[in-house]
Design a protein around this motif. Structure first.
Motif, PDB file in Angstrom:
ATOM      1  N   MET A  18      35.775  44.435  42.221  1.00  0.00           N
ATOM      2  CA  MET A  18      36.587  43.767  41.220  1.00  0.00           C
ATOM      3  C   MET A  18      36.451  44.535  39.905  1.00  0.00           C
ATOM      4  O   MET A  18      35.333  44.778  39.472  1.00  0.00           O
ATOM      5  CB  MET A  18      36.102  42.326  41.071  1.00  0.00           C
TER       6      MET A  18
ATOM      7  N   GLU B  89      45.430  40.872  46.338  1.00  0.00           N
ATOM      8  CA  GLU B  89      44.101  41.382  46.707  1.00  0.00           C
ATOM      9  C   GLU B  89      43.115  41.203  45.563  1.00  0.00           C
ATOM     10  O   GLU B  89      41.962  40.830  45.776  1.00  0.00           O
ATOM     11  CB  GLU B  89      44.182  42.850  47.116  1.00  0.00           C
ATOM     12  N   ALA B  90      43.557  41.461  44.344  1.00  0.00           N
ATOM     13  CA  ALA B  90      42.678  41.285  43.186  1.00  0.00           C
ATOM     14  C   ALA B  90      42.315  39.818  43.005  1.00  0.00           C
ATOM     15  O   ALA B  90      41.173  39.489  42.669  1.00  0.00           O
ATOM     16  CB  ALA B  90      43.348  41.824  41.927  1.00  0.00           C
TER      17      ALA B  90
ATOM     18  N   VAL C 217      42.144  37.590  45.395  1.00  0.00           N
ATOM     19  CA  VAL C 217      41.209  37.241  46.472  1.00  0.00           C
ATOM     20  C   VAL C 217      39.796  37.682  46.086  1.00  0.00           C
ATOM     21  O   VAL C 217      38.835  36.930  46.266  1.00  0.00           O
ATOM     22  CB  VAL C 217      41.655  37.869  47.819  1.00  0.00           C
ATOM     23  N   GLU C 218      39.676  38.874  45.520  1.00  0.00           N
ATOM     24  CA  GLU C 218      38.366  39.347  45.060  1.00  0.00           C
ATOM     25  C   GLU C 218      37.802  38.433  43.981  1.00  0.00           C
ATOM     26  O   GLU C 218      36.613  38.097  43.999  1.00  0.00           O
ATOM     27  CB  GLU C 218      38.471  40.771  44.513  1.00  0.00           C
ATOM     28  N   LEU C 219      38.650  38.028  43.058  1.00  0.00           N
ATOM     29  CA  LEU C 219      38.221  37.122  41.997  1.00  0.00           C
ATOM     30  C   LEU C 219      37.775  35.784  42.584  1.00  0.00           C
ATOM     31  O   LEU C 219      36.731  35.245  42.209  1.00  0.00           O
ATOM     32  CB  LEU C 219      39.351  36.913  40.987  1.00  0.00           C
ATOM     33  N   GLU C 220      38.550  35.273  43.517  1.00  0.00           N
ATOM     34  CA  GLU C 220      38.204  33.997  44.152  1.00  0.00           C
ATOM     35  C   GLU C 220      36.879  34.096  44.900  1.00  0.00           C
ATOM     36  O   GLU C 220      36.048  33.188  44.819  1.00  0.00           O
ATOM     37  CB  GLU C 220      39.315  33.573  45.114  1.00  0.00           C
ATOM     38  N   GLU C 221      36.658  35.196  45.594  1.00  0.00           N
ATOM     39  CA  GLU C 221      35.398  35.380  46.314  1.00  0.00           C
ATOM     40  C   GLU C 221      34.219  35.414  45.350  1.00  0.00           C
ATOM     41  O   GLU C 221      33.170  34.840  45.616  1.00  0.00           O
ATOM     42  CB  GLU C 221      35.448  36.652  47.158  1.00  0.00           C
ATOM     43  N   TRP C 222      34.407  36.083  44.208  1.00  0.00           N
ATOM     44  CA  TRP C 222      33.341  36.134  43.216  1.00  0.00           C
ATOM     45  C   TRP C 222      33.043  34.732  42.686  1.00  0.00           C
ATOM     46  O   TRP C 222      31.877  34.339  42.551  1.00  0.00           O
ATOM     47  CB  TRP C 222      33.739  37.070  42.071  1.00  0.00           C
TER      48      TRP C 222
ATOM     49  N   THR D 263      31.143  32.729  45.222  1.00  0.00           N
ATOM     50  CA  THR D 263      29.744  33.161  45.276  1.00  0.00           C
ATOM     51  C   THR D 263      28.956  32.554  44.121  1.00  0.00           C
ATOM     52  O   THR D 263      27.837  32.068  44.302  1.00  0.00           O
ATOM     53  CB  THR D 263      29.661  34.708  45.228  1.00  0.00           C
TER      54      THR D 263
END
Length: 112
Positions: A1, A72-73, A75-80, A83
């Motif tokens: 990210m 995609e960006a 999704v990365e933000l959501e995953e972070w 976490t």
């Protein structure tokens, strides 16, 4: 990210642009600009920052630039975010256990 994704989203105008693009499959700059009462140059600067943060993608069609959200960006933000939520939840669960144990001790001490 990308590290600057949070800086890019810190601005309310840029958040509104991202929200607008999330509702549409693609928007030309003119449509984006028409939603705001700022200069076309200001919107171009906001879009540049969103591009640099990899939050939006641009496609040139004839004389137009069509902007789309980069899922995609997001999704990365959501995953972070998930976490971080899990980390805090586990810490809060541990704190809850300690507090319950302390309350039980206090309760037992008052019975004696």
């Amino acid at each position: 990210m990308p590290a600057d994704i949070f800086s890019a989203l810190a601005d309310p105008t840029r958040r509104k642009i991202v929200e607008m693009l999330a509702d549409n499959d693609g928007s030309p700059v003119s449509d984006i600009h028409n939603q705001f009462q700022v200069s076309p140059q200001a919107i171009s600067q906001h879009l540049k920052i969103l591009r640099e943060a990899n939050l939006v993608q641009v496609e040139k069609k004839a004389q137009q630039r069509i902007y789309r959200i980069n899922t995609e960006a997001l999704v990365e933000l959501e995953e972070w975010v998930l976490t971080m939520r899990q980390r805090w939840s586990s810490r809060l669960d541990a704190l809850d256990s300690v507090l319950k144990a302390e309350m039980e001790k206090i309760k037992n001490n008052h019975k004696e």
